[in-house]
Design a protein around this motif. Structure first.
Motif, PDB file in Angstrom:
ATOM      1  N   SER A 131     -18.457  19.155  25.038  1.00 12.91           N
ATOM      2  CA  SER A 131     -19.343  19.423  26.073  1.00 12.91           C
ATOM      3  C   SER A 131     -19.346  18.287  27.288  1.00 12.91           C
ATOM      4  O   SER A 131     -19.640  17.092  26.743  1.00 12.91           O
ATOM      5  CB  SER A 131     -21.066  19.678  25.730  1.00 12.91           C
ATOM      6  OG  SER A 131     -21.728  20.013  26.766  1.00 12.91           O
ATOM      7  N   SER A 133     -20.175  17.593  31.235  1.00 12.52           N
ATOM      8  CA  SER A 133     -20.734  17.700  32.683  1.00 12.52           C
ATOM      9  C   SER A 133     -20.286  16.580  33.422  1.00 12.52           C
ATOM     10  O   SER A 133     -20.231  15.479  33.435  1.00 12.52           O
ATOM     11  CB  SER A 133     -22.328  17.523  32.539  1.00 12.52           C
ATOM     12  OG  SER A 133     -22.953  18.307  31.537  1.00 12.52           O
ATOM     13  N   ASP A 574     -20.781  20.919  17.054  1.00 15.70           N
ATOM     14  CA  ASP A 574     -20.819  21.397  18.094  1.00 15.70           C
ATOM     15  C   ASP A 574     -20.311  22.798  18.289  1.00 15.70           C
ATOM     16  O   ASP A 574     -19.139  23.000  17.907  1.00 15.70           O
ATOM     17  CB  ASP A 574     -20.197  20.478  19.333  1.00 15.70           C
ATOM     18  CG  ASP A 574     -20.834  19.347  19.420  1.00 15.70           C
ATOM     19  OD1 ASP A 574     -21.975  19.106  20.085  1.00 15.70           O
ATOM     20  OD2 ASP A 574     -20.735  18.242  18.639  1.00 15.70           O
ATOM     21  N   GLY A 576     -20.220  25.876  21.485  1.00 12.48           N
ATOM     22  CA  GLY A 576     -20.614  26.471  22.799  1.00 12.48           C
ATOM     23  C   GLY A 576     -19.981  27.652  23.250  1.00 12.48           C
ATOM     24  O   GLY A 576     -18.780  28.163  22.803  1.00 12.48           O
ATOM     25  N   GLU A 578     -19.264  29.808  27.144  1.00 15.66           N
ATOM     26  CA  GLU A 578     -19.320  29.669  28.805  1.00 15.66           C
ATOM     27  C   GLU A 578     -18.800  30.906  29.250  1.00 15.66           C
ATOM     28  O   GLU A 578     -17.839  31.663  28.962  1.00 15.66           O
ATOM     29  CB  GLU A 578     -18.371  28.232  29.146  1.00 15.66           C
ATOM     30  CG  GLU A 578     -19.025  27.193  28.755  1.00 15.66           C
ATOM     31  CD  GLU A 578     -17.997  25.887  28.868  1.00 15.66           C
ATOM     32  OE1 GLU A 578     -16.914  26.220  29.630  1.00 15.66           O
ATOM     33  OE2 GLU A 578     -18.149  24.874  28.605  1.00 15.66           O
ATOM     34  N   SER A 589     -24.635  25.201  24.696  1.00 17.95           N
ATOM     35  CA  SER A 589     -23.951  24.155  23.843  1.00 17.95           C
ATOM     36  C   SER A 589     -25.046  23.803  22.863  1.00 17.95           C
ATOM     37  O   SER A 589     -26.006  23.207  23.207  1.00 17.95           O
ATOM     38  CB  SER A 589     -23.523  23.102  24.862  1.00 17.95           C
ATOM     39  OG  SER A 589     -22.912  22.251  23.869  1.00 17.95           O
TER      40      SER A 589
END
Length: 799
Positions: A131, A133, A574, A576, A578, A589
């Motif tokens: 993940s 950002s 992890d 996730g 999208e 996530s």
């Protein structure tokens, strides 16, 4: 452990030798050129084309035509961007002069991006399994915040430990301090990041872009990247044949912060390029409706930096330099018992109730700290046949002086002098059987010296090195990536005797670790991406945790180290999802992280009950010591954005994050990890208008609710922390570009935060635990009240 490292080295060499021996020394070079247009074929003048690996860009002319500087033959990741259109990120094969046309599609939202964090080279964000950002320059300008780290807290999973408006430490998914690595222009930032009131030493107003990687990244960065990485990019190469820059003026009303920053960058047609920036900031004491002006929350900064270098077909070589200089007050929050007003020069012969004039001042009063951080680095990327050699070496010096004596305000009580040499050598191997592989070694040499009478941590020398291999392969819609790393760190701690007492024991500590990660990113369709990753990270104890023995000015804490601390080891999972369509965006996530030997500090109990207290120079300190235990953290971040058709100008954006952490065992009936951020929701309604009349461009209006839940999951053992009430802040903002004859004159940004002037305390604010106001019964100092911000940015553009 040495046998393990040897096995890794021989395995890597066995992999490299046949590849390098078959690699041709391709010196062919050419120009990448073509046309950029929209779906209807209309040329997009001033569209930006950027070749990431060699840091070469071009701007399309009025006919949409572009042409880069010459580059070596090979495969390159190219990013094409234009305001109001979805970015295009594509791998282009260049062999001699190459023509490539690009078509961009109209989009109300940004659906593609490039990341350089946690990977060996520029990578499409959708193909990174972790993940990440991104925060672009435009977001930093449009959003009001008291400092750079606070600006990142708008992103899910990011929180801050604060000591007033000037000092913020990043927290990623519940982990901060030495568990987060900060990178600036490719160099690992090394200050005194173990300290509560030690912020990052990076100029806020010069940052062009920030990337936040959430999750262990020890594979690429070694020790400390157990929570993640924050990567600040300050210096960017402008298009060849241009000189560009800006003048930025800022004003924050609550604490009367005045900021002025200038930047100028050039790129000559012969490949010589440069950048220079400088910043001045000055702030008074902030205020809220409960405390009024908060004494000694003032600060000032004088920063400068830039780079000079050359870009050629073979790559680039840059010399980067920066100098951060900050003086910041340390708010003690000590109050007069009768009136509840703040005391200046508390617990000294000069103690008095702070007057109105003193609260309005900008001059620093004790206690305060003076932080200087100088850095110079050589950043090189060189073609070696079809491969690429990346070599970086840097020197940085962090000087941190803390002043606490009101009768001798110019004599430092603490003076940390930290010098670090960073090195990074990587060989990025051209595609071999579809695999793109990088092998490298990086690390640092560091020495800390104490130059004042008080010594909180010992002097020490540190050296570490890590050998790693990282590889990625694309199988049509599936991208697989991962790698393995071996690290070794040696720390030599110097002993010290004071007045016949042993303050620090001479100590040599050796730490080693094997890290790794493996992940996938599956692009199920143009709109849907599924990600999964498993990573093993580690963190070696720092000198403060091992050997501290002293009082820390501004904290009212006496800290004892623990010589027996072991390496922290984490294993994180992890996953996730999208979804990005023209009118709806959704992402989630999730993570589960288990840490062996988690290091924490707790208050010490006195033999007769109650807290253990230390008396020193007339001041009473609470005693704390570092310990270890297993710990588990789990949580998620989610975002849901709506861009309804036909109201494409309307954006309804929501970001939510949650993390919970527990020890593997109980302490006095409490298992919660200390300093866990509460649940956080940020909801924003926004209107974007590309044109508004003949003068205004990129006009926006926004209103948002910033809601933080009550935090009841606290570590109550040893009276370490207390619950914190929830709160909701309401903010509004607007901004636009002022144009004349298709040329931008300047941009104006206005924001009003905390409209209703809510009095609140952040759970991670260290000022929450200062004195009780006997008049009101409230403990601690509250955060900033209503705050108006204005920014004006004037672009500079020359041929």
């Amino acid at each position: 452990m040495r046998n393990v490292y040897s096995s890794i080295l021989f395995s890597v060499l066995g992999f490299l030798i046949p590849i390098l021996s078959s690699s041709q020394n391709l010196n062919a070079k050419g120009v990448l050129s073509g046309k950029v247009a929209d779906e209807k074929g209309t040329p997009l003048a001033k569209a930006s084309i950027f070749v990431h690996d060699v840091k070469i860009g071009a701007i399309a002319d009025t006919a949409g035509n572009y042409s880069t500087s010459p580059i070596r033959s090979g495969k390159y990741l190219v990013e094409v961007t234009y305001q109001g259109f979805a970015s295009l990120i594509i791998t282009v094969v260049v062999h001699g002069n190459t023509t490539k046309d690009f078509t961009l599609n109209t989009s109300a939202v940004e659906q593609e991006a490039v990341t350089v964090t946690g990977v060996s080279s520029a990578t499409r964000l959708r193909t990174s399994p972790q993940s990440v950002s991104l925060v672009k320059r435009a977001e930093l300008l449009q959003n009001a915040s008291t400092n750079l780290i606070n600006a990142l807290a708008r992103k899910g999973g990011v929180s801050v430990v604060t000591t007033g408006p000037a000092i913020s430490k990043p927290v990623i998914r519940g982990l901060g301090y030495n568990r987060v690595v900060t990178i600036n222009d490719g160099i690992r930032q090394e200050g005194q990041q173990w300290g509560d009131e030690h912020g990052i030493e990076i100029d806020e107003l010069s940052v062009q872009k920030a990337e936040v990687l959430k999750g262990p990244a020890s594979l690429m960065y070694g020790s400390d990247a157990i929570a993640g990485v924050i990567n600040f990019i300050t210096n960017s190469t402008v298009t060849a044949g241009t000189v560009k820059g800006n003048l930025l003026a800022t004003y924050t009303g609550n604490n009367n912060t005045r900021g002025l920053s200038g930047n100028l960058a050039g790129n000559h047609l012969n490949g010589f390029n440069w950048n220079a920036y400088g910043t001045l900031k000055s702030a008074g004491d902030y205020k809220n409706k409960y405390d009024g002006r908060v004494l000694n929350s003032r600060f000032n900064e004088k920063n400068w930096g830039g780079y000079v270098g050359i870009n050629k077909p073979w790559g680039y070589s840059h010399i980067i330099i920066s100098n951060f200089n900050q003086k910041v007050g340390l708010t003690e929050g000590v109050r007069d018992s009768a009136t509840g007003r703040f005391l200046i020069f508390a617990e000294s012969p000069l103690q008095a109730i702070a007057t109105g004039e003193q609260l309005k001042g900008r001059d620093l009063v004790t206690p305060y700290q003076h932080v200087r951080h100088f850095k110079i680095a050589a950043d090189n990327s060189i073609s070696v046949g079809r491969n690429r050699l990346v070599a970086t070496v840097a020197f940085q010096r962090n000087q941190r002086q803390e002043y606490g004596n009101a009768e001798a305000p110019n004599i430092a009580d603490l003076y940390f002098d930290l010098r670090t040499v960073n090195y990074n050598l990587q060989l990025q191997i051209a595609n071999h059987a579809g695999w793109k592989t990088t092998v490298g070694v990086n690390g640092m040499y560091q020495q800390n010296r104490n130059l004042a009478e008080e010594k909180l941590i010992p002097e020490y020398n540190l050296f570490d090195a890590g050998l790693f291999v990282y590889s990625t392969k694309n199988f049509n819609k599936l991208t697989v990536s991962g790698g393995l790393r071996g690290d070794s760190r040696r720390m030599d701690i110097k002993g010290l005797t004071e007045a016949g007492d042993q303050k620090f024991n001479a100590l040599t500590k050796n730490f080693g670790n094997i890290s790794g990660s493996a992940g996938i990113a599956y692009e199920a369709s143009d709109a849907v991406t599924i990600k999964a990753n498993i990573a093993k990270g580690y963190r070696a104890p720092n000198a403060a945790e091992l050997s501290s023995n002293g009082a820390h000015e501004g904290t009212y804490r006496y800290e004892y180290g623990n010589n027996n601390l072991k390496t922290e080891n984490s294993l994180q999972f992890d996953a996730g999802l999208e979804i990005a369509t023209p009118h709806i965006s959704f992402g989630i996530s999730t993570f589960y992280n288990h840490i062996n030997n988690y290091i924490y500090y707790n208050r010490l109990a006195a033999a007769g009950g109650g807290d253990s207290l230390i008396e020193k120079d007339g001041t009473t300190f609470q005693a704390f010591k570092f310990n270890q235990s297993g710990a588990t953290l789990a949580g998620f971040e989610a975002n849901f954005d709506i861009h309804p058709h036909p109201l494409d100008w309307l954006h309804i954006e929501n970001t939510f994050s949650f993390v919970a952490g527990t020890f593997d065992r109980s302490f006095e009936g409490s298992k919660n990890l200390p300093a866990m951020p509460p649940a956080h929701l940020l909801s924003e309604v926004r209107g974007n208008f590309e044109k508004a009349g003949s003068v205004l461009r990129n006009l926006y209006f926004k209103a948002e609710m910033d809601a933080t839940a009550k935090q009841n999951r606290v570590f109550t053992a040893y009276n370490t922390e207390t619950p914190t009430n929830g709160y909701a802040l309401f903010n509004i903002g607007t901004g636009t570009d002022f144009n004349s004859k298709n040329r931008k004159l300047f941009s104006l940004y206005l924001a009003l935060n905390n409209i209703t002037d809510v009095a609140y305390q952040s759970h991670l604010s260290r000022l929450k635990y200062t004195d009780v106001n006997n008049v009101t019964g409230r403990q601690g100092v509250f955060n900033m009240g209503r705050n108006f911000t204005v920014k004006m940015n004037i672009p500079l553009d020359f041929k």
